[in-house]
Design an enzyme around this catalytic site. Sequence first.
Site, PDB file in Angstrom:
ATOM      1  N   ASP A   1       0.848  -1.202   0.000  1.00 12.02           N
ATOM      2  CA  ASP A   1       0.000   0.000   0.000  1.00 12.02           C
ATOM      3  C   ASP A   1       0.885   1.254   0.000  1.00 12.02           C
ATOM      4  OD1 ASP A   1      -2.253  -1.771   0.376  1.00 12.02           O
ATOM      5  OD2 ASP A   1      -1.504  -2.004   2.412  1.00 12.02           O
TER       6      ASP A   1
ATOM      7  N   HIS B   1      -4.669  -3.251   6.295  1.00 18.37           N
ATOM      8  CA  HIS B   1      -4.569  -3.540   4.855  1.00 18.37           C
ATOM      9  C   HIS B   1      -5.966  -3.960   4.381  1.00 18.37           C
ATOM     10  CE1 HIS B   1      -3.237  -4.990   1.019  1.00 18.37           C
ATOM     11  NE2 HIS B   1      -3.735  -6.185   1.285  1.00 18.37           N
TER      12      HIS B   1
HETATM   13  P1  NAX Z   1      -2.196 -18.246  -3.911  1.00 20.86           P
HETATM   14  O1  NAX Z   1      -3.571 -18.790  -3.684  1.00 20.86           O
HETATM   15  O2  NAX Z   1      -1.632 -18.193  -5.272  1.00 20.86           O
HETATM   16  O3  NAX Z   1      -1.164 -19.063  -3.015  1.00 20.86           O
HETATM   17  C1  NAX Z   1      -1.397 -19.362  -1.684  1.00 20.86           C
HETATM   18  C2  NAX Z   1      -0.608 -20.610  -1.363  1.00 20.86           C
HETATM   19  O4  NAX Z   1      -0.719 -20.809   0.038  1.00 20.86           O
HETATM   20  C3  NAX Z   1      -1.120 -21.861  -2.063  1.00 20.86           C
HETATM   21  O5  NAX Z   1      -0.049 -22.519  -2.703  1.00 20.86           O
HETATM   22  C4  NAX Z   1      -1.697 -22.694  -0.920  1.00 20.86           C
HETATM   23  O6  NAX Z   1      -1.541 -24.084  -1.141  1.00 20.86           O
HETATM   24  C5  NAX Z   1      -0.836 -22.213   0.236  1.00 20.86           C
HETATM   25  N1  NAX Z   1      -1.406 -22.434   1.555  1.00 20.86           N
HETATM   26  C6  NAX Z   1      -2.694 -22.334   1.935  1.00 20.86           C
HETATM   27  N2  NAX Z   1      -2.815 -22.678   3.220  1.00 20.86           N
HETATM   28  C7  NAX Z   1      -1.583 -22.971   3.677  1.00 20.86           C
HETATM   29  C8  NAX Z   1      -1.073 -23.410   4.918  1.00 20.86           C
HETATM   30  N3  NAX Z   1      -1.873 -23.605   5.959  1.00 20.86           N
HETATM   31  N4  NAX Z   1       0.253 -23.625   5.022  1.00 20.86           N
HETATM   32  C9  NAX Z   1       1.083 -23.442   3.967  1.00 20.86           C
HETATM   33  N5  NAX Z   1       0.637 -23.058   2.753  1.00 20.86           N
HETATM   34  C10 NAX Z   1      -0.665 -22.820   2.620  1.00 20.86           C
HETATM   35  O7  NAX Z   1      -2.218 -16.806  -3.221  1.00 20.86           O
HETATM   36  P2  NAX Z   1      -1.189 -15.600  -3.428  1.00 20.86           P
HETATM   37  O8  NAX Z   1      -1.634 -14.793  -4.579  1.00 20.86           O
HETATM   38  O9  NAX Z   1       0.195 -16.114  -3.384  1.00 20.86           O
HETATM   39  O10 NAX Z   1      -1.524 -14.733  -2.119  1.00 20.86           O
HETATM   40  C11 NAX Z   1      -1.200 -15.198  -0.832  1.00 20.86           C
HETATM   41  C12 NAX Z   1      -1.866 -14.328   0.221  1.00 20.86           C
HETATM   42  O11 NAX Z   1      -1.382 -12.989   0.134  1.00 20.86           O
HETATM   43  C13 NAX Z   1      -3.385 -14.223   0.067  1.00 20.86           C
HETATM   44  O12 NAX Z   1      -3.985 -14.326   1.352  1.00 20.86           O
HETATM   45  C14 NAX Z   1      -3.568 -12.807  -0.463  1.00 20.86           C
HETATM   46  O13 NAX Z   1      -4.859 -12.277  -0.148  1.00 20.86           O
HETATM   47  C15 NAX Z   1      -2.465 -12.090   0.262  1.00 20.86           C
HETATM   48  N6  NAX Z   1      -2.055 -10.777  -0.243  1.00 20.86           N
HETATM   49  C16 NAX Z   1      -1.670  -9.858   0.672  1.00 20.86           C
HETATM   50  C17 NAX Z   1      -1.214  -8.608   0.312  1.00 20.86           C
HETATM   51  C18 NAX Z   1      -0.786  -7.615   1.338  1.00 20.86           C
HETATM   52  O14 NAX Z   1      -0.458  -6.487   0.941  1.00 20.86           O
HETATM   53  N7  NAX Z   1      -0.746  -7.929   2.624  1.00 20.86           N
HETATM   54  C19 NAX Z   1      -1.191  -8.203  -1.119  1.00 20.86           C
HETATM   55  C20 NAX Z   1      -1.159  -9.366  -2.062  1.00 20.86           C
HETATM   56  C21 NAX Z   1      -2.059 -10.521  -1.668  1.00 20.86           C
HETATM   57  O15 NAX Z   1      -3.374 -10.202  -2.029  1.00 20.86           O
END
Ligand code: NAX
Length: 329
Positions: free
Chosen positions: A161, A189
Amino acid sequence: MKKPVKVVVTGAAGQIGYSLLFRIGAGDMLGADQPIDLVMLERNAESSMKAAKGVKMELDDCAFPLLNSVYSTPDLTEAFRDANIALLVGARPRTKDMNRSDLLNANAQIFIQQGRAINEVADRNVKVLVVGNPANTNAYIARKCAPDINPKNFTAMMRLDHNRSLTQLAQKTDCRVTDIEKFCVWGNHGNTMFPDVTNTLICGKQADTLFDQQWYLDYFVPTVATRGSAIIEARGHSSAASAANAAIDHIRDWCLGSGDKWQTMAVPSNGEYGIPEGLCFGMPVTCNNGDYEVVKSLELTEFQKEFIKKNVEALETERKVVDEIIANS
Ligand code: NAX
């Protein structure tokens, strides 16, 4: 040769992981002289572990000189044992059938377990960055479940952000992002986030003399707050490379320092600026000597207080829900 630092990335086979891991391996996060033992933590599901294996194969194929070791595991204890840095990226995404409370509950289970494992086995000075959403509340959960680790070490990512805001300001004022000083994003966020230009200088000039209040309120604030959705709309996928870049910036500044330059980190409040103690709240910080410090002694205007209050309310609502989940887990 320095001793390797153990870095754990959760959700390593996801979109953000795919950008993040290669930047870490290249030395962008901890510097070109810091070897790394990299652990990829993924869900204990065949498809996730298989995908993580593929990412590891690609990391191997990069022959990064700084990667001392790389392995993937679904085991929390194995992953977090003696970890120095933990990037908690993996989270349960919201699906159509889920309301906000279902999402909080599903993620609470993940971050309760990870917090407990970190408490048990991680290095006592482990630095934790939560990226997975709802990031501020997930960081709050992990911290509450790790009472033996310094609470200060549990942070959440608001650097994306912050970075998004810098570029909007630079483009509006025809300056460079490096010309912008004393900017931060307060709060959560989420849609209530408060990108604050009250103290901001751009090329040495007071920022709010360079654009009008209408641009600030009607364009800038909503553009920053809804940038994630705009990217999904344009790209068909959520922000990944920019999110990974922000995570790198966050940890690099925390570990290697940012001097007196303000950055935004969501950190546990100690009651600063009327923000209730314990909430993981975006605030202006400076980073030096492997530590961060919240910028102190700012005189808040009524305008700032009003925006900050909205974020406190949003995070307090989530805190109430997750406190109950933690108590029952
Ligand atoms: P993806 O869905 O591409 O990848 C998430 C990965 O996490 C998957 O491979 C899944 O198998 C794995 N996973 C799920 N549960 C798990 C667990 N208990 N232990 C280990 N691995 C696990 O998501 P992606 O685009 O990489 O985003 C990841 C997270 O970042 C999401 O929650 C998203 O909302 C968040 N974000 C946060 C941002 C921020 O500024 N704080 C911005 C970007 C993003 O939106």
